[in-house]
Enzyme design. Structure first.
Site, PDB file in Angstrom:
ATOM      1  N   GLU A 151       0.802  -1.249  -0.045  1.00 36.56           N
ATOM      2  CA  GLU A 151      -0.117   0.009  -0.028  1.00 36.56           C
ATOM      3  C   GLU A 151       0.836   1.110  -0.018  1.00 36.56           C
ATOM      4  O   GLU A 151       1.958   1.217   0.533  1.00 36.56           O
ATOM      5  CB  GLU A 151      -1.058   0.029   1.357  1.00 36.56           C
ATOM      6  CG  GLU A 151      -0.108  -0.225   2.632  1.00 36.56           C
ATOM      7  CD  GLU A 151       0.128   1.147   3.143  1.00 36.56           C
ATOM      8  OE1 GLU A 151       0.112   2.284   2.721  1.00 36.56           O
ATOM      9  OE2 GLU A 151       1.279   0.934   3.817  1.00 36.56           O
ATOM     10  N   PHE A 152       0.271   2.286  -0.611  1.00 34.35           N
ATOM     11  CA  PHE A 152       0.858   3.624  -0.600  1.00 34.35           C
ATOM     12  C   PHE A 152       0.295   4.619  -0.095  1.00 34.35           C
ATOM     13  O   PHE A 152       0.334   5.912  -0.474  1.00 34.35           O
ATOM     14  CB  PHE A 152       1.496   3.921  -2.072  1.00 34.35           C
ATOM     15  CG  PHE A 152       2.371   3.044  -2.773  1.00 34.35           C
ATOM     16  CD1 PHE A 152       3.732   2.802  -2.356  1.00 34.35           C
ATOM     17  CD2 PHE A 152       1.674   1.945  -3.646  1.00 34.35           C
ATOM     18  CE1 PHE A 152       4.452   1.744  -2.920  1.00 34.35           C
ATOM     19  CE2 PHE A 152       2.734   0.820  -4.189  1.00 34.35           C
ATOM     20  CZ  PHE A 152       3.962   0.957  -3.886  1.00 34.35           C
ATOM     21  N   LEU A 153      -0.469   4.283   0.861  1.00 30.79           N
ATOM     22  CA  LEU A 153      -1.612   5.270   1.469  1.00 30.79           C
ATOM     23  C   LEU A 153      -0.811   6.370   2.282  1.00 30.79           C
ATOM     24  O   LEU A 153      -0.003   5.836   3.251  1.00 30.79           O
ATOM     25  CB  LEU A 153      -2.671   4.636   2.278  1.00 30.79           C
ATOM     26  CG  LEU A 153      -3.312   3.425   1.732  1.00 30.79           C
ATOM     27  CD1 LEU A 153      -4.260   2.834   2.684  1.00 30.79           C
ATOM     28  CD2 LEU A 153      -3.988   3.783   0.425  1.00 30.79           C
ATOM     29  N   ASN A 208       9.313   4.644   0.128  1.00 31.00           N
ATOM     30  CA  ASN A 208       9.364   5.345   1.198  1.00 31.00           C
ATOM     31  C   ASN A 208      10.848   5.790   1.477  1.00 31.00           C
ATOM     32  O   ASN A 208      10.932   7.169   1.932  1.00 31.00           O
ATOM     33  CB  ASN A 208       8.738   4.494   2.403  1.00 31.00           C
ATOM     34  CG  ASN A 208       7.307   4.617   2.684  1.00 31.00           C
ATOM     35  OD1 ASN A 208       6.829   5.287   1.879  1.00 31.00           O
ATOM     36  ND2 ASN A 208       6.836   3.880   3.544  1.00 31.00           N
ATOM     37  N   LEU A 250       9.195  18.386  -1.406  1.00 25.71           N
ATOM     38  CA  LEU A 250      10.425  19.318  -1.242  1.00 25.71           C
ATOM     39  C   LEU A 250      10.138  20.323  -0.209  1.00 25.71           C
ATOM     40  O   LEU A 250      10.617  21.423  -0.381  1.00 25.71           O
ATOM     41  CB  LEU A 250      10.883  19.896  -2.332  1.00 25.71           C
ATOM     42  CG  LEU A 250      11.564  18.791  -3.654  1.00 25.71           C
ATOM     43  CD1 LEU A 250      11.929  19.672  -4.981  1.00 25.71           C
ATOM     44  CD2 LEU A 250      12.816  18.415  -2.943  1.00 25.71           C
ATOM     45  N   CYS A 260       5.434   5.542   9.138  1.00 29.27           N
ATOM     46  CA  CYS A 260       6.017   4.864   8.020  1.00 29.27           C
ATOM     47  C   CYS A 260       7.493   5.164   7.705  1.00 29.27           C
ATOM     48  O   CYS A 260       8.237   4.463   7.651  1.00 29.27           O
ATOM     49  CB  CYS A 260       5.085   4.939   6.996  1.00 29.27           C
ATOM     50  SG  CYS A 260       3.537   4.287   7.016  1.00 29.27           S
ATOM     51  N   LYS A 263      10.261   4.398  10.072  1.00 28.39           N
ATOM     52  CA  LYS A 263      10.387   2.807  10.280  1.00 28.39           C
ATOM     53  C   LYS A 263      10.763   2.171   9.288  1.00 28.39           C
ATOM     54  O   LYS A 263      11.850   1.335   9.118  1.00 28.39           O
ATOM     55  CB  LYS A 263       9.071   2.402  10.917  1.00 28.39           C
ATOM     56  CG  LYS A 263       8.864   0.813  10.856  1.00 28.39           C
ATOM     57  CD  LYS A 263       7.306   0.560  11.237  1.00 28.39           C
ATOM     58  CE  LYS A 263       6.229   0.868  10.008  1.00 28.39           C
ATOM     59  NZ  LYS A 263       6.181  -0.229   8.794  1.00 28.39           N
ATOM     60  N   ARG A 327       2.553   9.089  16.180  1.00 30.40           N
ATOM     61  CA  ARG A 327       3.776   7.966  16.308  1.00 30.40           C
ATOM     62  C   ARG A 327       4.898   8.720  15.669  1.00 30.40           C
ATOM     63  O   ARG A 327       4.861   9.167  14.500  1.00 30.40           O
ATOM     64  CB  ARG A 327       3.346   6.753  15.587  1.00 30.40           C
ATOM     65  CG  ARG A 327       2.318   6.135  16.546  1.00 30.40           C
ATOM     66  CD  ARG A 327       1.792   4.732  15.911  1.00 30.40           C
ATOM     67  NE  ARG A 327       1.087   5.066  14.590  1.00 30.40           N
ATOM     68  CZ  ARG A 327       0.706   4.174  13.728  1.00 30.40           C
ATOM     69  NH1 ARG A 327       0.672   2.945  14.089  1.00 30.40           N
ATOM     70  NH2 ARG A 327      -0.003   4.491  12.469  1.00 30.40           N
TER      71      ARG A 327
HETATM   72  C1  UDX Z   1       3.995   7.837   4.096  1.00 23.80           C
HETATM   73  C2  UDX Z   1       4.218   7.540   2.398  1.00 23.80           C
HETATM   74  O1  UDX Z   1       4.094   8.881   1.692  1.00 23.80           O
HETATM   75  C3  UDX Z   1       2.939   6.699   1.936  1.00 23.80           C
HETATM   76  O2  UDX Z   1       3.148   6.281   0.431  1.00 23.80           O
HETATM   77  C4  UDX Z   1       3.246   5.249   2.745  1.00 23.80           C
HETATM   78  O3  UDX Z   1       2.173   4.521   2.187  1.00 23.80           O
HETATM   79  C5  UDX Z   1       3.448   5.771   4.219  1.00 23.80           C
HETATM   80  O4  UDX Z   1       4.179   6.633   4.410  1.00 23.80           O
HETATM   81  P1  UDX Z   1       2.609   9.048   5.441  1.00 23.80           P
HETATM   82  O5  UDX Z   1       3.468   8.503   6.622  1.00 23.80           O
HETATM   83  O6  UDX Z   1       0.898   9.111   5.650  1.00 23.80           O
HETATM   84  O7  UDX Z   1       2.950   8.550   4.171  1.00 23.80           O
HETATM   85  O8  UDX Z   1       3.103  10.671   5.379  1.00 23.80           O
HETATM   86  P2  UDX Z   1       3.863  11.504   4.387  1.00 23.80           P
HETATM   87  O9  UDX Z   1       2.666  12.400   3.813  1.00 23.80           O
HETATM   88  O10 UDX Z   1       4.433  10.871   3.352  1.00 23.80           O
HETATM   89  O11 UDX Z   1       4.613  12.441   5.425  1.00 23.80           O
HETATM   90  C6  UDX Z   1       5.671  11.801   6.203  1.00 23.80           C
HETATM   91  C7  UDX Z   1       6.385  12.947   6.871  1.00 23.80           C
HETATM   92  O12 UDX Z   1       7.220  13.798   6.058  1.00 23.80           O
HETATM   93  C8  UDX Z   1       5.451  13.911   7.700  1.00 23.80           C
HETATM   94  O13 UDX Z   1       6.123  13.953   8.967  1.00 23.80           O
HETATM   95  C9  UDX Z   1       5.623  15.121   6.873  1.00 23.80           C
HETATM   96  O14 UDX Z   1       5.511  16.367   7.675  1.00 23.80           O
HETATM   97  C10 UDX Z   1       7.122  15.139   6.362  1.00 23.80           C
HETATM   98  N1  UDX Z   1       7.204  15.849   4.975  1.00 23.80           N
HETATM   99  C11 UDX Z   1       6.676  15.383   3.924  1.00 23.80           C
HETATM  100  C12 UDX Z   1       8.159  16.815   5.100  1.00 23.80           C
HETATM  101  O15 UDX Z   1       8.627  17.328   5.960  1.00 23.80           O
HETATM  102  N2  UDX Z   1       8.187  17.706   3.862  1.00 23.80           N
HETATM  103  C13 UDX Z   1       7.643  17.189   2.678  1.00 23.80           C
HETATM  104  O16 UDX Z   1       7.737  17.848   1.559  1.00 23.80           O
HETATM  105  C14 UDX Z   1       6.522  16.049   2.765  1.00 23.80           C
END
Ligand code: UDX
Length: 430
Positions: A151-153, A208, A250, A260, A263, A327
């Protein structure tokens, strides 16, 4: 199609509700009786926009059900998704005991052909072990296939990501498994990439880790901007306009958190090392992420002089907006460090307060952003919730003891803040 989803956590619940919405008959299984009882009363344990409505609708129309009885659920289902947790062990490796346990239970329950699909994020080669576990625990006459369908959610937009993904990855070993999964996803308009199981498993960790790398890269560049006086927003824009790079992921800030990215990065480094490759690039990605938080704390320190006995107002605790998930949120380290330095910390987050109360014992929980600002020596922004972007800043300024805003998410325009009379410190911008 009749489907079972083992695990009623984040991935399991979203997957169950969405497959039901697409017209399938879905049984969602969890061994946590309290959770299943709550779900039957339509109490959703997580905050995810649109999920509650989707679960309610499909539960009421009979397409979605919840149970603790894995035997019964397996026997009624052609496809069984494994969506149980793979939490990190002390050494960063993913703990796969949950996956093994479920594979074993599925095998013992099987009386006819089933397709068992890994949905949880797992290290490359897990498919092999799932297959082996089922093989040695099942009745001899029963046939089965194993597949990987990562999954890529993203939390906060999981339903949209499920229904409109950039791609669907299926790792299979037989045409039969491929056809079943293609049929299951036929209601979704997205390219389907068919690979072997190992490659599908690797795609998830590589994706990821690459996203984490993008964030650490821009955060490292933001340090150069801070030191040189360049503007990270413009740099990110110019960099992202190159189609090969892209503007997404970015955004400089206080680093990535959540369940995610940190980890999976650790797990990927560990698997690589086990396979005989030292993934130093990813180790550096992790280090930059840690340094980014420390640098932010130093910014607060250098603008407040002594932190001891100062009142610091924090807006946002969740690891990102539109989720209540705490988390591995960067806020945990930042708030704990500020408290350790003797600050009185006041906090507000639109969704994560209940979860945050279990983490922070001494902070003052406030009912809104204005209460946080009242009497604070500075305002610190840790999550870019829309409601913070829309605050009445003139009112905030009057409430603060001094007009100091230290923004870890770059949500305001520096010129506008200056105009309003704030001392405004953000990441990689003047
Ligand atoms: C991520 C992946 O995007 C998703 O595809 C996978 O299935 C699960 O892990 P998620 O953990 O929900 O999803 O969050 P995401 O939107 O990817 O953000 C992760 C972290 O990166 C957040 O703390 C966010 O604040 C930070 N982030 C994201 C940045 O600091 N800068 C960015 O440009 C994007």
């Amino acid at each position: 199609m009749n489907i079972a989803v083992v695990g009623a956590g984040y991935v399991g619940l979203v997957t169950s509700a969405c497959f039901a919405e697409l017209g399938n008959q879905v049984i969602c299984i969890d061994n946590d009786e309290v959770k299943i009882k709550a779900l039957k009363r339509l109490k959703i344990p997580i905050y995810e926009p649109g999920l509650e409505e989707l679960v309610k609708r499909n539960y009421k129309n009979g397409r979605l059900s919840f149970t603790t009885n894995i035997v019964d659920a397996v026997r009624k289902s052609l496809v069984i998704f494994i969506a149980v947790g793979t939490p990190p062990k002390e050494n960063g490796e993913a703990d796969l005991t949950g996956i093994e346990h479920v594979a074993c239970s599925i095998a013992k329950a099987m009386t006819s052909y089933h397709l068992v699909v890994e949905k949880s994020t797992v290290p490359v080669e897990t498919g092999h072990w799932v297959k082996h576990t089922i093989e040695i625990n099942k009745k001899k006459s029963v046939s089965f296939d194993v597949a990987s369908n990562p999954e890529f959610l993203r939390e906060g937009q999981a339903l949209k990501d499920f229904m409109h993904p950039d791609r669907i990855v299926i790792g299979v070993e037989s045409k039969k498994a491929e056809n079943i999964l293609k049929e299951l996803y036929s209601g979704i308009n997205a390219p389907i990439l068919v690979t072997d199981i190992k490659s599908a498993e690797l795609i998830k960790h590589a994706s990821n880790s690459f996203l984490a790398l993008k964030i650490s890269f821009i955060n490292a560049v933001s340090r150069i901007c801070d030191l040189s006086g360049a503007d990270i927003e413009r740099v990110a824009l110019g960099l992202g306009m190159d189609a090969r790079v892209g503007r997404t992921f970015l955004d400089a800030g206080i680093g990535f958190g959540g369940f995610c990215l940190p980890k999976d990065l650790d797990a990927f480094i560990t698997i690589a090392s086990k396979l005989g490759y030292s993934f130093d690039l990813l180790k550096e990605v992790k280090k930059i992420n840690e340094l980014q938080r420390r640098d932010f704390i130093q910014k607060i320190e250098s603008h407040l002089w002594n932190i001891k006995n100062k009142t610091i107002g924090v807006l946002g605790l969740a690891f990102k907006p539109d989720t209540d998930d705490m988390r591995f949120a960067p806020s945990i380290e930042i708030v704990n460090t500020l408290e350790g330095l003797g600050a009185h910390v006041k906090v507000y987050d639109p969704q994560s307060m209940t979860k945050a109360r279990k983490i922070f014992r001494n902070v003052k929980f406030c009912s809104d952003a204005y209460t946080v600002a009242k009497g604070s020596d500075c305002l610190v922004i840790l999550t870019e919730w829309n409601e913070f972007k829309e605050l009445d800043l003139k009112r905030m300024k009057k409430l603060l003891r001094q007009p100091l805003v230290i923004d870890g998410r770059n949500i305001y325009l520096p010129e506008k803040m200056k105009e309003l009379g704030f001392k405004y410190i953000s990441v990689g911008r003047k």
